[in-house]
Motif scaffolding. Structure first.
Motif, PDB file in Angstrom:
ATOM      1  N   ASN A 149       0.840  -1.199   0.000  1.00  0.00           N
ATOM      2  CA  ASN A 149       0.000   0.000   0.000  1.00  0.00           C
ATOM      3  C   ASN A 149       0.880   1.256   0.000  1.00  0.00           C
ATOM      4  N   ASP A 150       0.435   2.266  -0.734  1.00  0.00           N
ATOM      5  CA  ASP A 150       1.190   3.536  -0.793  1.00  0.00           C
ATOM      6  C   ASP A 150       1.513   4.067   0.608  1.00  0.00           C
ATOM      7  N   PHE A 168      -7.270  -4.651 -10.194  1.00  0.00           N
ATOM      8  CA  PHE A 168      -8.655  -4.871  -9.773  1.00  0.00           C
ATOM      9  C   PHE A 168      -9.297  -3.575  -9.278  1.00  0.00           C
ATOM     10  N   LEU A 169      -8.658  -2.929  -8.313  1.00  0.00           N
ATOM     11  CA  LEU A 169      -9.232  -1.682  -7.768  1.00  0.00           C
ATOM     12  C   LEU A 169      -8.961  -0.474  -8.658  1.00  0.00           C
ATOM     13  N   ARG A 170      -7.968  -0.612  -9.563  1.00  0.00           N
ATOM     14  CA  ARG A 170      -7.541   0.502 -10.428  1.00  0.00           C
ATOM     15  C   ARG A 170      -7.113   1.699  -9.584  1.00  0.00           C
ATOM     16  N   ALA A 171      -6.520   1.384  -8.433  1.00  0.00           N
ATOM     17  CA  ALA A 171      -6.036   2.432  -7.539  1.00  0.00           C
ATOM     18  C   ALA A 171      -4.523   2.297  -7.412  1.00  0.00           C
ATOM     19  N   LYS A 219      -8.754  -2.073   4.654  1.00  0.00           N
ATOM     20  CA  LYS A 219     -10.027  -2.217   3.960  1.00  0.00           C
ATOM     21  C   LYS A 219     -10.207  -1.014   3.045  1.00  0.00           C
ATOM     22  N   LYS A 220     -10.540  -1.280   1.796  1.00  0.00           N
ATOM     23  CA  LYS A 220     -10.754  -0.183   0.844  1.00  0.00           C
ATOM     24  C   LYS A 220     -12.104  -0.377   0.180  1.00  0.00           C
ATOM     25  N   THR A 265     -10.687  -6.164   1.193  1.00  0.00           N
ATOM     26  CA  THR A 265      -9.479  -6.174   2.024  1.00  0.00           C
ATOM     27  C   THR A 265      -8.261  -6.283   1.125  1.00  0.00           C
ATOM     28  N   VAL A 266      -7.428  -5.257   1.186  1.00  0.00           N
ATOM     29  CA  VAL A 266      -6.174  -5.276   0.424  1.00  0.00           C
ATOM     30  C   VAL A 266      -5.078  -5.734   1.381  1.00  0.00           C
TER      31      VAL A 266
END
Ligand code: 2BA
Length: 109
Positions: free
Chosen positions: A9-10, A36-39, A68-69, A92-93
Motif C-alpha cells: 500500500n502507498d 482490480f481496484l484501479r487504484a 479495507k478499501k 481487504t487489500v
C-alpha cells in the motif's frame, strides 16, 4: 542473488523504505496501479543476496498492514437499465504481495 518485488500500500511505502535503507538494502520504488481496484499502489524492487531475503520479507511484514478499501463492481445486469451500474463493496487489500525471483546476472556500471 534474488530479485524481490513487493507490492504494498502507498501509505506504508516510506516507513518500509526507511527501515530497509537503515538495514542496508538498496530499493527502487515504482508507482504502480492495482488491476482490480484501479487504484495506486507501490512496488518495491530489491536485488539482494539470497540469505537476506527472509529479513527483507520480515521488514515488509512488520511495516505493511492490510487495509479495507472501497472498490466498485458492476451489477452484472444485462438490461439497458441495470447493466454496468457500479456499486461500492468493501475489499481487504493485503499488507503485501511478494515475488522472489532468481537473478541470472547483476551488473552495475
Ligand atoms: P488490486 O489488483 O487492485 O487488488 C486489490 C484487492 O482486490 C486484492 O488485494 C484482493 O483482495 C482483491 N482482488 C483482486 N483481484 C480480485 C478479483 N479478481 N476478484 C475479487 N477480488 C479481487 P491483494 O490480493 O492483497 O492484492 C493487492 C495488490 O497486489 C493488487 O491490487 C495487485 O496490484 C497486486 N497483486 C496481488 N496479487 C497479484 C498477482 N498474483 N500478480 C500480480 N499482482 C498482484
Amino acid at each position: 542473488m534474488k530479485l524481490v518485488l513487493a507490492i504494498i500500500n502507498d501509505e506504508d511505502a516510506f516507513t518500509a523504505m526507511d527501515q530497509l535503507n537503515e538495514k542496508g538494502y538498496s530499493v527502487t520504488k515504482l508507482a504502480t496501479t492495482g488491476g482490480f481496484l484501479r487504484a495506486g499502489n507501490t512496488t518495491l524492487i530489491c536485488g539482494c543476496d539470497e540469505d537476506r531475503v527472509e529479513e527483507f520479507v520480515g521488514i515488509i511484514e512488520q511495516k505493511c498492514k492490510s487495509r479495507k478499501k472501497i472498490g466498485s463492481v458492476n451489477s452484472g445486469g444485462i438490461s439497458a437499465n441495470e447493466s454496468y451500474v457500479p456499486f461500492p463493496v468493501e475489499i481487504t487489500v493485503g499488507g503485501a504481495t511478494v515475488f522472489v525471483l532468481n537473478v541470472d546476472e547483476f551488473i552495475k556500471i
